[in-house]
Design an enzyme around this catalytic site. Structure first.
Site, PDB file in Angstrom:
ATOM      1  N   ASP A 180       0.915  -1.154  -0.138  1.00 43.21           N
ATOM      2  CA  ASP A 180      -0.118  -0.172   0.023  1.00 43.21           C
ATOM      3  C   ASP A 180       0.942   1.306  -0.050  1.00 43.21           C
ATOM      4  O   ASP A 180       1.818   1.202   0.835  1.00 43.21           O
ATOM      5  CB  ASP A 180      -0.642  -0.021   1.070  1.00 43.21           C
ATOM      6  CG  ASP A 180      -2.000   1.168   1.253  1.00 43.21           C
ATOM      7  OD1 ASP A 180      -3.186   0.772   0.419  1.00 43.21           O
ATOM      8  OD2 ASP A 180      -1.759   2.336   1.506  1.00 43.21           O
ATOM      9  N   ILE A 181       0.733   2.267  -0.931  1.00 38.50           N
ATOM     10  CA  ILE A 181       1.266   3.367  -1.066  1.00 38.50           C
ATOM     11  C   ILE A 181       1.036   4.377  -0.195  1.00 38.50           C
ATOM     12  O   ILE A 181      -0.048   4.625   0.250  1.00 38.50           O
ATOM     13  CB  ILE A 181       1.289   4.050  -2.211  1.00 38.50           C
ATOM     14  CG1 ILE A 181       1.645   3.130  -3.310  1.00 38.50           C
ATOM     15  CG2 ILE A 181       2.045   5.476  -2.496  1.00 38.50           C
ATOM     16  CD1 ILE A 181       1.238   3.577  -4.817  1.00 38.50           C
ATOM     17  N   ASP A 197      -1.974   9.262 -11.013  1.00 36.36           N
ATOM     18  CA  ASP A 197      -1.853   8.167 -11.691  1.00 36.36           C
ATOM     19  C   ASP A 197      -0.469   7.860 -12.146  1.00 36.36           C
ATOM     20  O   ASP A 197       0.075   6.386 -12.129  1.00 36.36           O
ATOM     21  CB  ASP A 197      -2.451   8.219 -12.914  1.00 36.36           C
ATOM     22  CG  ASP A 197      -4.088   8.183 -12.616  1.00 36.36           C
ATOM     23  OD1 ASP A 197      -4.463   7.702 -11.559  1.00 36.36           O
ATOM     24  OD2 ASP A 197      -4.878   8.485 -13.644  1.00 36.36           O
ATOM     25  N   GLU A 223      -4.628   2.490  -4.134  1.00 32.04           N
ATOM     26  CA  GLU A 223      -3.330   2.385  -4.233  1.00 32.04           C
ATOM     27  C   GLU A 223      -2.699   1.217  -3.859  1.00 32.04           C
ATOM     28  O   GLU A 223      -1.552   1.286  -3.151  1.00 32.04           O
ATOM     29  CB  GLU A 223      -2.764   3.778  -3.385  1.00 32.04           C
ATOM     30  CG  GLU A 223      -3.124   3.626  -1.857  1.00 32.04           C
ATOM     31  CD  GLU A 223      -4.414   4.114  -1.514  1.00 32.04           C
ATOM     32  OE1 GLU A 223      -4.646   4.334  -0.634  1.00 32.04           O
ATOM     33  OE2 GLU A 223      -5.376   4.116  -2.355  1.00 32.04           O
TER      34      GLU A 223
END
Length: 306
Positions: A180-181, A197, A223
């Site tokens: 997960d960012i 994006d 994300e």
């Protein structure tokens, strides 16, 4: 592109006549030729051809045997064959069509009829080729995330299901890594969704490049990404995740994102494990490990069960 034809006939005169007629008819200029079925089969396997014109009566391997051998090869099944013969018996024509011939032409044939039948078969093959390409494109679209070009969630779950059953059956290892960012909402809020994006694409490409050919990287949603690592235990998956975590933190972006620094959190679940009995258990443990990584400060790797 201009089509390529293969003429199989033991008579050089017949081959020359067919070649001349089709050239004059503007069908094509490139031909391959063989004097018997065996040579014709070898040539069809070695060369890309769009249509085969095959004599029925030949020494060694006749037209019927050629059809049987040709249809046994997956790479040749879609190549149409027009059978040429001096036989006019109805049962001979029916047998040829039943064995896979696309059309039948009786010698001596009218040049106009030969040209017309060849054009029809080439048109049919062209339509079939286009349909095949469209179907393959649709299949790719059905399993691919349109933004990152990674596998989508549907493809991920299908693959993960197969790998889970395989690992259970063979008592082998399997690891799933959830990625997960960190603070991705800030990226979108600060720079806009278009730049957001760009970050997703860059992270996705990095993940895919670092995996083995038989691993899978997928966009799980938003994300979040998911990685499937067959034959990897928790320790080796942790090493992979730590390397990926470091590489993501080193990512650089141009333009408006030149000062952006991105990090990601990782959660791992792996087989064998006494806590994991189903696919849902595997995903849940990886998710819980990811949530722990985020609660404990982000930009870190957590192995489920520890």
């Amino acid at each position: 592109m201009e089509p390529t034809l293969l003429i199989i006939d033991d008579s050089p005169t017949s081959r020359s006549e067919i070649r001349q007629i089709l050239r004059q008819g503007g069908i094509c200029r490139e031909f391959h030729e063989a004097a018997d079925g065996i040579s014709g089969l070898k040539m069809a396997l070695a060369q890309s051809v769009d249509l085969i014109l095959c004599d029925l009566e030949m020494p060694g391997m006749d037209g019927f045997k050629f059809l049987a051998m040709k249809n046994s090869r997956e790479e040749l099944r879609d190549v149409p064959v027009i059978i040429l013969t001096s036989h006019e018996k109805q049962e001979t024509k029916i047998r040829g069509l039943e064995q896979g011939a696309s059309d039948y032409l009786t010698k001596p044939f009218d040049s106009g009829e030969l040209i017309a039948r060849v054009r029809v078969q080439l048109k049919i093959k062209n339509l079939q080729d286009e349909l095949r390409k469209s179907n393959e494109l649709l299949r790719q679209l059905a399993v691919t995330d349109p933004l990152t070009q990674l596998a989508n969630r549907r493809s991920l779950m299908e693959t993960l299901g197969r790998e889970f059953e395989r690992a259970k059956r063979l008592q082998s290892s399997l690891a799933v890594i959830m990625v997960d960012i960190d603070h991705f909402k800030r990226v979108n809020d600060t720079f806009g969704h278009q730049d957001g994006d760009r970050v997703l694409i860059s992270v996705g490409q990095l993940l895919a490049r670092q995996l083995r050919p038989y691993d899978m990287a997928a966009r799980y949603g938003g994300e979040e990404f998911a990685l499937i690592l067959p034959d990897a235990n928790g320790r080796s998956a942790g090493q992979v995740a730590e390397r990926l975590r470091s590489l993501i933190s080193e990512l650089t972006f141009g333009g408006t994102l030149s000062r952006l620094k991105v990090t990601a959190s990782f959660g791992i679940a792996a087989l064998p494990s006494s806590r994991i009995h189903s696919l849902d258990d595997l995903i849940r443990e990886a998710d819980e490990a990811l949530y722990r990584a985020k609660r404990e400060g982000r930009n870190r790797v957590v192995l489920g069960g520890e």
